[in-house]
Structure formats: structure tokens, C-alpha cells
Write an enzyme that holds these catalytic residues in place. Structure first.
Site, PDB file in Angstrom:
ATOM      1  N   ASP A  46      71.935  43.595   2.822  1.00  0.00           N
ATOM      2  CA  ASP A  46      73.019  42.685   4.150  1.00  0.00           C
ATOM      3  C   ASP A  46      73.290  43.707   3.923  1.00  0.00           C
ATOM      4  OD1 ASP A  46      74.736  41.700   5.617  1.00  0.00           O
ATOM      5  OD2 ASP A  46      75.889  40.378   4.782  1.00  0.00           O
ATOM      6  N   ASP A  51      69.855  43.132  10.537  1.00  0.00           N
ATOM      7  CA  ASP A  51      70.539  43.580   9.252  1.00  0.00           C
ATOM      8  C   ASP A  51      70.712  43.402   7.835  1.00  0.00           C
ATOM      9  OD1 ASP A  51      71.898  41.636   9.771  1.00  0.00           O
ATOM     10  OD2 ASP A  51      73.985  42.993  10.202  1.00  0.00           O
ATOM     11  N   GLU A  52      69.806  42.467   7.571  1.00  0.00           N
ATOM     12  CA  GLU A  52      69.717  41.649   6.217  1.00  0.00           C
ATOM     13  C   GLU A  52      68.135  41.157   6.130  1.00  0.00           C
ATOM     14  OE1 GLU A  52      71.518  36.916   5.946  1.00  0.00           O
ATOM     15  OE2 GLU A  52      71.984  38.101   7.719  1.00  0.00           O
TER      16      GLU A  52
END
Lengths: 436, 371
Positions: free
Chosen positions: A47, A141-142
Site C-alpha cells: 500500500d 495505490d494498493e
């Protein structure tokens, strides 16, 4: 006490040591991580730390030591990301911007620059893909990664490769990430969240139950607010309570969810990391500048969202059989209406026509703060928007829209449009992800 | 109310009326069935406010009366009681129905019969009768084309009307979803000539078709602009009609399709079904290539592969390729009674007509796929 494996996150040296935190005997770094199962675990969750804010700070060093909030700056804006300095003042994601400004009056507030974030997100994803083909993006983003069987390929266990990845991302892209390493997805995600930012947390099969025990049940994947309230009414708030219960009892009371609660409370999760998660819906929505109750005004916004959804469908080569209209009242109540068509569509015209039909009875004077439209139940675009026997207008509009798309492909998005799409009022687009 | 009824009679009657009751209801009374006992008969009524079904059955009425109880619960009880048992229904204290059969005893909560919504059918001035077989034909050959898309609610039923044709007046059932159209006609029965065109909702069509399945006699139909009533045997079904205008479908039925393709219907259907195996469930198009006496069916699916099959056919016209949705094509072929199906084509973009040599009163229009 048997010594446990250690990994140095700066020099990637491996050594045995413990108990307790031990600095790296080779380079002296104190950023070391240890766990009995460190070299055996293969499922990771990573993350990016305060992703949008970190990127803005990277690109403008003068922001480095200032509280920074990214989000809608208009009257109705919502925080999408707050940097760690702003978080100290209590600013959180999804908080109304006016509240965030009140909590942190000296914060720098910026509108999101999605193009830039997307570019960085894709760079990060490409770096992950170098370690394993099994990368399952959760959002920009993960992502989850399954590194099983890669040890021979890379000549090092997953833990080492992940520590290297974090360092490479810092150096090459200029942002930091937090990594969780565990036997499964649920625990990996839990782990990555435990030591943010720049964290590296390991949960193994051996300590999963003990780590989970003191956590609230709402931390279990899939337990939403409603389920949490239901459990609370039954006196269940902590995971430790679930750990003491029989599976059959939980199933009797909560059905399939009971079985999931039983296993997840013990850190057991059998979901696989899968590289191609199919898209289930494509949608677009907008938070309005001010509440609107007027049908004509809502229709204007609906049209633009229909155009965006249609664009998304066409880009992905999908055609939707079900169309869903979403509204949020000024009291923040979400209202949705769905309708299934006889044949699937990609067209903004059809999305709009059906959406408007569902909107009409809802436009009864209730003020709305958000409107959106989406498509789901995908079929092949080949089957979509076939000529219509009864309504030649549908066929004509479909032909016109295809011509419009062809012109846009050639001359750009703003080259041509429908009169309806000319801006009436400016509104702040929701920076939320428009894909589920 | 006190009544004794044979279990099989109760089960059959309840089975007929309960299917109209929705599983989820905002008004509790709509989950209930109304039981009325009087003069050696019990009549059961269920409604969803759009359709009401009433059916009578013989019973020993000890004390006349009426009440309402949850329909699905009573149906499930009747279903589970042993075959041939005698079921006693007794209303106690006005709010509980005690159901006893053999050693089983159930107590059901009742709602007052006065709360039960009665469908006001108003005046139904147009009255005629169809033999059950005629009604079945009109329904079966049209219903598959009914649209389910709520945006075009006026297509969500079968359009029943009297039309002028070259052979004079015909009673017609028409349905379309914009991609295919079915038109079935027959002689106008006595009393129907002056009827307005009405759109019978899909759910009503389905209920009627189920109820008429085991029935052979005459079905009496009475209607106005807004309601329709079907009476046969011991059943009366009253339904609202769709309040809308059915589009002028006659203009979409092409007149000048001069290319004729004729072939064995069963072989055509089987071949279509076979080649469409290859199409993923998402793409359903099948290509028909006509050339002289050969019809080639082909499916080309980018995901799974290709399939072709050649058929013997009689074709008059220049070689031509045309694409159809295979599911739509099969729906139509399933309604063809004769051995031979006739296809009338114009060009690959134009509506195509299919006809049944055994049933000249049935006509189908199919829109080709843009491929």
C-alpha cells in the site's frame, strides 16, 4: 529461546538473532524485521503511503514539512488523501473539506491531479510485476502479490524481494510504501496497515490468532457497518470472542457470513491472489456544487455522467445489460435504482434515456448532492445496441453516437459534443475511483 | 367460519391462486389469500393489485364466513399434509385460523377480510369466447417476443386487437422487444369485433397460460380499455391492462422481401443450436450464408473458436450473408409447427420474415445483427 530469522531492510542482509529487536550486524541498520516464518511466507499486500500527498510533496519539495491535503476544494469537496502531518491534526480521508480545514487551518489544500497519480501507480505496478505475474491490483495505490514459487527464480525468499522492492520504489519513483507479508490476503492486508508509513510487517500462521484477538470485529474483511451493528447487538465486538465460538453456532446465527467470521477470526482466508479481477461495473458520478432538486438541472449532470460511463464502457470493450442510477440526498442517504435491458448497451444515449426514466419519479423535490450512473452485467459489445425494429430513433441515435466517437477518436474529446453537454454549472468531480 | 375440504382439492386450488402472490410485499394483506365459505363451496382469492385470481372448490361448509391467511404458508401446509386427508379450517376468535388434518394442528394469524383489496373490474362491455387451444396458440406463439425492458413498458405484454387484413378482420396477438416481433392471428370470435386494442401484461399472460394448461373447454373473455377478465372452469382471473399505446407495428413488417429461403425447420434448429455451442454465452451471433441450394451456418468466436455446418436448402436470390442472434432464431423456430420454415430476406441489414408452412396465421420478424 531459538533464534529467529532477521532481515535488514536497508542492506538486505539476513541473519539470526533475537529475542527482541536487533540491529543489523553487517551494516548497523536498525530497520530490521524478524519473524519465525519470515522466510516461508509468500502472500504480500502493499500500500503506498498517503499516495496522492506523497507524490505532490515529491514534485514540490517546499511542501515537504507542511500539512498537505488533497481533495475537492469547492464548497462540497471531500478529502481524498491527507499527508501524515495533516493526519496529526485529525484529518482523515472522506472527511468534508470544510471540516478538514477547521481541524488543520494551516494545511495546503490541492485539487487531485489524477493523471499524475495514475502514471506513478502504473510505474509501481510494473515494478511489482517484475517479481511475480500474480499481482492483483485493489486500487491505484494498493495491490496483493503472490510470490509462491519465486524463490528459485530470484535466488532469495519473498521477504527479501519485497524489502528490495520497497527500497527500489523509494529510489526510482520517490514515494514510500508499506508492506504486509503473511500466509494469506486477509492477514497480509491487516499487516501492511499496522506500521504505516514505510512499514514492513509480518504475520505468520503461528501468531495470527494472538494478533487478531484484541482487534475489533470490524477489522475483519467484509464486515461492514451493518454487520458490525448486528454483531454488536448480539454482544460481539472483539475478534477474541469469535475465536471462542463454534463454527456451527456462528453459521446457525449468521449463515454463510458466520462461517467466514469463524475462519477469518482464526486468520484463515482461502481467497487466491488473482491477476485479472474482472471488472464488475463501470460508473461515473459527481458531487454537485450545491444541492439540486430540479429535474432539468439533474438531467444535465446525468447526461455528462452517462457520457463518461459510456466512454469507460467503450474503452474497456464492455456492454452493460443493467443500468444503475445513483443519487445521494442532501441528508447523505444513498438512493439507487436499477433496470435491466433486453439487450446490452454501450451508448451514452441509452444510459441517459434509461437513467432519466428512473430519475423522474425520484425528482420529487428532494435535494440531491450527488448523481451518477453505471453499467453492470457485461455482455459482448458485439451484441450491444443492435438496430431496433420499433423505434428507428434508437438506431439513428446509435449511428450518430458512433459517428461522434469516430470524430473524437480522430480530433480529440472536445472536438465535438452534444449541446446538452455544454457546461451549465461547474461542479467538482469526485476523486473517488470510478471502478469497482 | 368452519369448513372441511379434501386436501387434494385445497392443494390444487391454492396452487392455482398462490402463484400470483409476490414473495415480498410491503402490504402484509397482499401476502394473504382470502378464504370465503358459503353454500357448499370455498372460494380462494389472491391478488397483487394488478391481477386477481379467484377459484372455487367444493367443500363441506359447517358455518359460512370469510377470512385471510398467509398464502404461501397455507400452501406449504397443504403440500405437506398426507394425500387424501380431510382438512378442517376453522376461524376462532375472529383472528386465528385453526387448520387441522388427522393429528396435525396449525394456528395461523389472520387479517380481516374487509382489508383484502377487491379489484374493481368496472364495466367490461366487450365479451367473447375462445377455445382453450386457440388461446394457448395465441399466447405461445407471441409471448417469447415480449420485452422485459421497463423503459418501454408498452412492450411488456401481448397486444391483443382486431386488425384489418386482406382476408378481412382478424383477431391478432402481437409482441415485440424491438429485436424480434411475433404476430399470430385467427378468426374474430363473436362479440370481439368492436373491442379496443389492449396490452395484456406479461405476468397475466404467464398466469393464464399456466391455468389453462389442463383445460380443454371454452375460455370466456370480457374486457374494457383498462381491465380484462378470463373465466373458465372454476377460475376467474381479472387483470389490469398496460396503460400505453402499442406502437404501429405494421410498418416494421417488410412487404418487399423477395429472396426466399426454405428448409427443414427441425434440421435448421438443430444445426443452429449445434454451431452456437462455440459462441461464448456472451456472443450469440450466427451467420447464415446462402448460396444456391446450400445454407452454411457459422459462428466465429474470438474466445473459443469457430463452427460451421452446411444444410440443404432451397434459396432463390443472389448469394448473401446475414447475421442473427442465435437465441432469437431458436425461439422462433421452436414455435414453427410444420416441417418447413420459410425465410424471406431483403438484405443483410433489413428485417427478415419467418413463416410456418403449417400455420399461415403466424408470422415472425427478426432483425439481423450488425456484424
Amino acid at each position: 529461546m531459538t533464534p529467529v530469522p532477521f532481515l535488514c531492510r536497508d542492506g538486505f542482509h539476513r541473519f539470526e538473532g533475537g529475542p527482541g529487536p536487533t540491529p543489523c550486524p553487517v551494516c548497523g541498520s536498525r530497520r530490521t524485521v524478524s519473524h519465525a516464518e519470515l522466510e516461508r511466507l509468500t502472500i504480500a499486500h502493499m500500500d503506498c503511503d498517503a499516495f496522492y500527498a506523497t507524490i505532490e510533496k515529491r514534485d514540490d519539495p517546499s511542501l515537504k514539512d507542511k500539512p498537505l491535503i488533497i481533495g475537492g476544494t469547492g464548497g462540497r469537496g471531500v478529502v481524498s488523501t491527507a499527508c501524515y502531518i495533516a493526519r496529526l491534526s485529525g484529518v482523515r480521508s472522506a472527511m468534508p473539506m470544510y471540516q478538514a480545514r477547521k481541524l488543520c487551518p494551516d494545511a495546503v489544500v490541492m485539487m487531485p491531479n489524477m493523471g499524475k497519480y495514475k502514471e506513478a501507480g502504473l510505474q509501481v505496478r510494473a515494478m511489482m510485476a517484475r517479481l511475480t505475474p500474480l499481482v492483483e491490483p485493489v486500487s491505484i495505490d494498493e495491490a496483493f502479490m503472490d510470490l509462491s514459487g519465486t524463490e528459485r527464480l530470484h535466488g532469495a525468499p519473498p521477504a527479501v524481494m519485497l524489502a528490495r522492492l520497497a527500497a527500489d520504489i523509494e529510489r526510482e519513483i520517490g514515494i514510500t510504501i508499506s508492506v504486509g507479508l503473511a500466509p494469506n490476503k486477509f492477514l497480509a492486508k491487516l499487516a501492511s496497515d499496522m506500521q504505516k508509513p514505510r512499514g514492513f510487517t509480518v504475520i505468520g500462521e503461528g501468531d495470527a490468532k494472538a494478533i487478531l484477538a484484541p482487534l475489533p470485529i470490524s477489522r475483519i474483511y467484509g464486515v461492514g457497518a451493518q454487520m458490525a451493528t448486528k454483531l454488536q447487538k448480539d454482544g460481539l465486538t472483539m475478534i477474541s470472542q469469535l475465536q471462542g465460538m463454534d463454527e456451527s453456532r456462528l453459521v446457525r446465527r449468521y449463515g454463510d457470513m458466520g462461517s467466514r467470521l469463524y475462519h477469518l477470526a482464526r486468520g484463515e482466508d482461502r481467497r487466491r491472489v488473482s491477476a485479472d479481477q474482472p471488472v464488475k461495473s463501470v460508473s461515473s458520478e459527481i458531487t454537485l456544487d450545491r444541492d439540486l432538486a430540479d429535474l432539468a438541472a439533474l438531467e444535465n449532470h446525468l447526461w455528462r455522467q452517462a457520457e463518461r460511463t459510456s466512454e469507460g464502457l467503450k474503452k474497456k470493450g464492455l456492454a452493460a445489460l443493467t443500468i444503475t442510477l445513483k443519487l445521494k440526498t442532501s441528508m447523505h442517504r444513498i438512493v439507487t435504482r436499477s433496470r435491466t435491458l433486453d439487450t446490452p448497451t454501450q451508448l451514452a444515449e441509452t444510459l441517459f434515456e434509461v437513467g432519466r426514466d428512473m430519475l423522474k419519479p425520484l425528482a420529487d423535490g428532494t435535494p440531491y448532492r450527488l448523481i451518477g450512473i453505471g453499467g453492470s452485467q457485461f455482455r459482448s459489445p458485439e451484441e450491444a445496441d443492435q438496430p431496433d425494429l420499433i423505434d428507428p430513433g434508437r438506431t439513428k441515435r446509435a449511428t450518430a453516437e458512433r459517428a461522434l466517437d469516430a470524430l473524437r477518436a480522430k480530433f480529440g474529446r472536445d472536438a465535438i459534443g452534444k449541446g446538452r453537454s455544454l457546461p451549465a454549472k461547474t461542479a467538482v468531480d469526485n476523486p473517488e475511483k470510478n471502478q469497482k | 367460519m368452519k369448513v372441511s375440504i379434501e386436501r387434494n382439492a385445497l392443494l390444487k386450488t391454492l396452487g392455482h391462486v398462490q402463484s400470483v402472490v409476490e414473495r415480498r410485499n410491503t402490504m402484509p394483506i397482499l401476502s394473504n389469500v382470502m378464504i370465503e365459505a358459503d353454500g357448499g363451496k370455498v372460494s380462494l382469492t389472491a391478488t397483487d393489485l394488478d391481477i386477481a385470481i379467484v377459484e372455487e372448490t367444493e367443500a363441506k361448509v359447517g358455518r359460512p364466513g370469510a377470512t385471510t391467511v398467509p398464502a404461501h404458508t397455507l400452501f406449504d401446509i397443504a403440500r405437506k399434509l398426507p394425500d387424501g386427508s380431510e382438512v378442517d379450517l376453522s376461524l376462532e376468535d375472529g383472528d386465528r385460523l385453526v387448520v387441522t388434518a388427522g393429528r396435525s394442528r396449525f394456528t395461523l394469524a389472520c387479517l380481516d377480510r374487509d382489508e383484502f383489496p377487491v379489484m374493481n373490474e368496472g364495466n367490461l362491455p366487450h365479451r367473447f369466447a375462445l377455445v382453450a387451444g386457440e388461446l394457448k396458440r395465441l399466447i405461445d406463439k407471441a409471448r417469447f417476443a415480449v420485452s422485459t425492458e421497463e423503459t418501454r413498458y408498452y412492450l411488456n405484454g401481448i397486444y391483443l386487437h382486431v386488425a384489418e387484413s386482406s382476408e378481412g378482420q382478424r383477431l391478432r396477438a402481437v409482441a415485440t422487444d424491438g429485436h424480434r416481433l411475433a404476430q399470430v392471428e385467427q378468426d374474430v370470435p363473436d362479440g370481439a369485433a368492436g373491442m379496443p386494442g389492449v396490452i395484456v401484461p406479461r405476468k397475466t399472460v404467464a398466469e393464464i397460460r399456466k391455468l389453462v394448461e389442463e383445460y380443454e373447454g371454452e375460455v370466456k373473455i370480457a374486457l374494457s380499455d383498462t381491465k380484462i377478465r378470463f373465466s373458465f372452469g372454476h377460475v376467474i382471473v381479472t387483470s389490469k391492462l398496460i396503460d400505453g399505446t402499442f406502437p404501429d407495428y405494421s410498418r416494421v413488417i417488410p412487404q418487399g422481401n423477395d429472396k426466399r429461403l426454405e428448409m427443414d425447420c427441425r434440421l435448421f434448429a438443430e444445426a443452429t443450436d449445434r454451431v452456437s455451442t462455440i459462441s461464448s454465452d456472451k456472443t450469440r451471433s450466427v451467420k447464415l450464408s446462402m448460396n444456391g441450394d446450400t445454407l452454411t451456418l457459422s459462428v466465429n468466436s474470438p474466445d473459443s473458436g469457430t463452427a460451421t455446418e452446411e444444410l440443404q436448402a432451397a434459396y432463390t436470390g443472389d448469394p448473401m450473408d446475414i447475421g442473427f442472434n442465435s437465441r432469437y432464431l431458436l425461439d422462433i423456430l421452436a414455435q414453427v409447427e410444420g416441417d418447413t420454415v420459410q425465410v424471406f430476406l431483403a438484405d443483410p441489414q433489413a428485417p427478415t420474415i419467418l413463416r410456418d408452412l403449417m400455420d399461415e396465421g403466424a408470422l415472425y420478424v427478426l432483425m439481423p445483427m450488425r456484424v
